[in-house]
Design an enzyme around this catalytic site. Sequence first.
Site, mmCIF file in Angstrom:
data_model
loop_
_atom_site.group_PDB
_atom_site.id
_atom_site.type_symbol
_atom_site.label_atom_id
_atom_site.label_comp_id
_atom_site.label_asym_id
_atom_site.label_seq_id
_atom_site.Cartn_x
_atom_site.Cartn_y
_atom_site.Cartn_z
ATOM 1 N N ASP A 69 3.487 9.206 -0.732
ATOM 2 C CA ASP A 69 2.347 8.285 -0.175
ATOM 3 C C ASP A 69 1.921 7.669 -1.108
ATOM 4 O O ASP A 69 2.065 7.670 -2.546
ATOM 5 C CB ASP A 69 1.130 9.389 0.057
ATOM 6 N N HIS A 91 0.701 -1.168 0.043
ATOM 7 C CA HIS A 91 0.170 0.000 -0.006
ATOM 8 C C HIS A 91 0.770 1.361 -0.057
ATOM 9 O O HIS A 91 0.284 2.327 -0.150
ATOM 10 C CB HIS A 91 -0.833 0.025 1.340
HETATM 11 O O1 F6P Z 1 -0.081 1.378 3.765
HETATM 12 C C1 F6P Z 1 -0.320 2.192 4.699
HETATM 13 C C2 F6P Z 1 -0.993 1.807 5.851
HETATM 14 O O2 F6P Z 1 -0.972 0.287 6.152
HETATM 15 C C3 F6P Z 1 -2.462 2.266 5.905
HETATM 16 O O3 F6P Z 1 -3.429 1.459 6.414
HETATM 17 C C4 F6P Z 1 -2.386 3.438 6.668
HETATM 18 O O4 F6P Z 1 -2.159 4.452 5.892
HETATM 19 C C5 F6P Z 1 -1.464 3.279 7.639
HETATM 20 O O5 F6P Z 1 -0.486 2.271 6.914
HETATM 21 C C6 F6P Z 1 -1.968 2.680 9.001
HETATM 22 O O6 F6P Z 1 -0.988 2.460 9.783
HETATM 23 P P1 F6P Z 1 -1.142 1.835 11.277
HETATM 24 O O7 F6P Z 1 -1.912 0.536 11.161
HETATM 25 O O8 F6P Z 1 0.207 1.746 11.884
HETATM 26 O O9 F6P Z 1 -2.209 2.964 12.102
#
Ligand code: F6P
Length: 489
Positions: free
Chosen positions: A368, A157
Amino acid sequence: MNLVVVSNRVTRGKANEPMTGGLAAALLPVVEQSGAIWVGSSGRLRDGPQKERFAEVEALGAGAIAMLDLPAAHYGGFYEGFANSALWPALHSRSDLIRASHGDYLSYCEINAFMARALLRFRNRDTAFWVQDYHFLALGAELRKLGVTEPVGFFLHTPWPARNVMSGVPHHRELVEAMLAYDLIGFQTDEDCENFLAYVGQDLGLSVQDSRVTSRRGGIVGQTRCATFPIGIDAEKFAQAAMRAITHPQVSRLRRSLHGEKLAIGVDRLDYSKGLVNRINAFDLMWTREPALLRNVSLLQIATPSRGGIEAYCNLQNEVARLVSDVNGRHGEVDWTPIRYLNKGFGQAVLAGLYRCAQVGVVTPLHDGMNLVAKEYVAAQNPDDPGVLVLSKFAGAANELDAALVVNPNDVDGMARAIASALSMPLAERRLRYAAMMARLNSHTIHDWFNGFVGALRDARIEKETVEPALPAPAILPRRSAGPALRYY
Ligand code: F6P
C-alpha cells in the site's frame, strides 16, 4: 500561484456520502483551504468526437472543482484496462495479474492527451499543475507537447515497485520517459523513490544525482527532481469528527449491538492489495486457538466494492464472500456472528465513529502506498482509552506509525498472535503507543504535505530555470499515431 490539481477521481466531499479511496479524502480539505482548482472525471462519458467540455465547475471552499466528461470510446481501455489492469497490479507488485492490450495503452494515452487539452482552460501566466496518481503518468508530457512551460508536478499515491516488476508493464519505458516531463515527482516513501531512481538510472541509463534525473529530449537537457512526501491527515479535525460521531444513529446502533463485546475493525476497498484473505484467515486462526475469544471479540469488515468490471476483482469478491461465510458458519452461534461483513461505503462522519468504537484497527495490506485508514483509526481514538492499531509493515504508514503493532501480512500465524495481544494490551501501553502516533500525525498533517509539495514544485522550477536559462518554448508536436514513443520538449 494559480494551482491546478488533477486526478481521475474527485469528490464534492459531503460528509455523509461514501468516499472511495484515500486520494479523494486527502485532496478535499487542501483544495477547500488553498483555493486550488481541482480537475477530474465527472464520472459521465460522452460518445463521438468531442471537444473537451466541463460538465460542471463549482466552488469548493476557497477553491473550485471542475468535472470533465471523458470520451466513452477510451474510458474503459484507460480505467479498467491500462490503469487498473496493467499499472495497478504492477505498482502493487502483482506482475501475475498484469493484463493489457495495445488498445488499452492507446486509450490510456488518449485520455492523458484529452485531459491535457482540457487543462489549458485553466492556464495563465502564473499557473502550476499538480497531477495525481498512476492514471496520468503521461499527462505532464502531453502538457509540454501543448506548449506548457509552467511548473508541472506529479505525486504517486501508490507504491513504486522494484525495477524488474516495472519492466513487466507493456510500454514501461515510454511511460517513464514521459514522466520525466514533470519538474517534480513525489513518492510516499523513500523506498518508492529509490526504486524509481534505480529504474531511471539502470533501465533508462540516465544520470541521477542528488535525486535529480537529467534527461535529454530533442537536444534539450531537462531535469526532474524526485523526493518523498508522505501524505497525512488532519488528525485534530478527524478526532473531533469521531467525538461528534459517537451519537450518530448508525454508530449508536453498532455500540448497542455489541453488548460489551470487543470489536476489531477493517475498512478497505475490495482490492487484492489489501490482504483481506490473510486477515480473515488470521481471525479464523485466533478464534480456533483461543476459544475464550469466541463471543468476546468480533470483526467488522467493511469492504467497499471496487473496479467490479475487472476479473481479478470479481474473483476476489467471490473468494472473500466464501471465506467469510465459511468462518461464520464454523465459529458462529445462533446469537453471535464472528464477522460482520459489509459491501458498501460509509461517509467519513460515520466511519470516524465506527473507528472509535473498535478496540483494534486492522490495516494489513500486502502492499500500500500509504493507507490513510491507519492514520484515521488512530486519530479517531478516545485518548483516555485508545484502541490498538495492527498495521502491515508493507503499508507506507508503517514508516511513521511504528508505535503500532507492526505485522507481516503474509504471516497469518503472526497476525493472529498480534491481534490477540492487541485485545489484551494494558491501558498504560495503549496510551503510550497512541500518544506517540498522534504526535507524529500532528507534526505531519495533510496541510504540511500539500505545502511541502507545492513549495518544492516552486523551488524545482526556479532551480530548473537557473540550470536551463535558455530553454526555448517547447514546440507543439504532431498528435501521436499508434505506437511510437512519447516525446516532449
Ligand atoms: O492511489 C490509490 C488510489 O488512487 C486512491 O484514491 C484509492 O486508494 C484508489 O486508488 C481509488 O481507486 P478508484 O478511483 O479506482 O476507486
